[in-house]
Scaffold this active site. Sequence first.
Site, PDB file in Angstrom:
ATOM      1  N   ALA A 176       0.854  -1.187   0.000  1.00 24.05           N
ATOM      2  CA  ALA A 176       0.000   0.000   0.000  1.00 24.05           C
ATOM      3  C   ALA A 176       0.889   1.237   0.000  1.00 24.05           C
ATOM      4  O   ALA A 176       1.683   1.428   0.927  1.00 24.05           O
ATOM      5  CB  ALA A 176      -0.907   0.016   1.222  1.00 24.05           C
ATOM      6  N   LYS A 177       0.759   2.050  -1.024  1.00 18.63           N
ATOM      7  CA  LYS A 177       1.488   3.320  -1.103  1.00 18.63           C
ATOM      8  C   LYS A 177       0.548   4.408  -0.599  1.00 18.63           C
ATOM      9  O   LYS A 177      -0.481   4.691  -1.216  1.00 18.63           O
ATOM     10  CB  LYS A 177       1.914   3.594  -2.542  1.00 18.63           C
ATOM     11  CG  LYS A 177       2.624   4.910  -2.794  1.00 18.63           C
ATOM     12  CD  LYS A 177       3.033   4.978  -4.272  1.00 18.63           C
ATOM     13  CE  LYS A 177       3.775   6.256  -4.617  1.00 18.63           C
ATOM     14  NZ  LYS A 177       2.833   7.374  -4.906  1.00 18.63           N
ATOM     15  N   VAL A 178       0.888   4.995   0.538  1.00 24.70           N
ATOM     16  CA  VAL A 178       0.010   5.980   1.164  1.00 24.70           C
ATOM     17  C   VAL A 178       0.799   7.243   1.494  1.00 24.70           C
ATOM     18  O   VAL A 178       2.020   7.211   1.630  1.00 24.70           O
ATOM     19  CB  VAL A 178      -0.649   5.433   2.452  1.00 24.70           C
ATOM     20  CG1 VAL A 178      -1.473   4.184   2.155  1.00 24.70           C
ATOM     21  CG2 VAL A 178       0.390   5.151   3.535  1.00 24.70           C
TER      22      VAL A 178
END
Length: 263
Positions: A176-178
């Site tokens: 997950a790129k957040v």
Amino acid sequence: MRPFEDSPISRDGKVLILAYDHGLEHGPVDFEAVPATKDPEAVWDVATHDAVSAMAAQKGIAEAYYPSYSDDVNLLAKLNGTSNLWMGEPDSAVNWTVDYAADVGADAVGFTLYGGSNSEVEMAEEFRDAQEAARDHDLPVVMWSYPRGQGLKNDKNPDTIAYAARQALELGADIAKVKYPGSTDAMSHAVDMAGPTNVVMSGGSKTSDRDFLESVKGAIDAGASGLAVGRNVWQREHPAAFLDGLEAVVYEEASVDEALGRI
């Protein structure tokens, strides 16, 4: 699906993704600070640095340049993306298939999901198709999990970022790129919500060396698996030197002062 740690885009269980999808998403404005970066070769050259575990690129950039760099750079195929000229509700066109990305030589695939957008349902269904195809090819899936939309007032709120990380887990992403929510505690909340899905910090707009390294250090201390960064590397006059500093923080868990000493 092989363990993430065995993936080509992982180095000792950590990742440092150099993103170069900005030409589509943001346009020429992102190349004004360092005009040489409008030439993709200049950024592919940066991606050969040992700290970079993968380079994220759109279809045309991958087709044109990856064959010359396939021995030195792992390719993260960014499957969807939309220009900054689009003025509607946040959405992102699917520009190539997982099958074609695999043919080009991709080591992983990336997909943006705008949770909270009026387009969320359609985007989630498109992500489903990409995720399942990636499983067939044994490719890790990175979700650009970016809550956006008319009803969202603060896309860096800690609970919103944690929800974004959880959404990536629930829909089957490996990473997950957040966005960084501003503190180690808030990032830790996102990491906890992601469960076995690895969380990486999004780089965002260019900041000072110290400010950016402090954010990266905060993310790593929170349990993040690394970062995906573009402008904060290739908009710098000496990107390789800055990657030396990032390498120290991400892979060696060095302090910010130690990292600054390597730049």
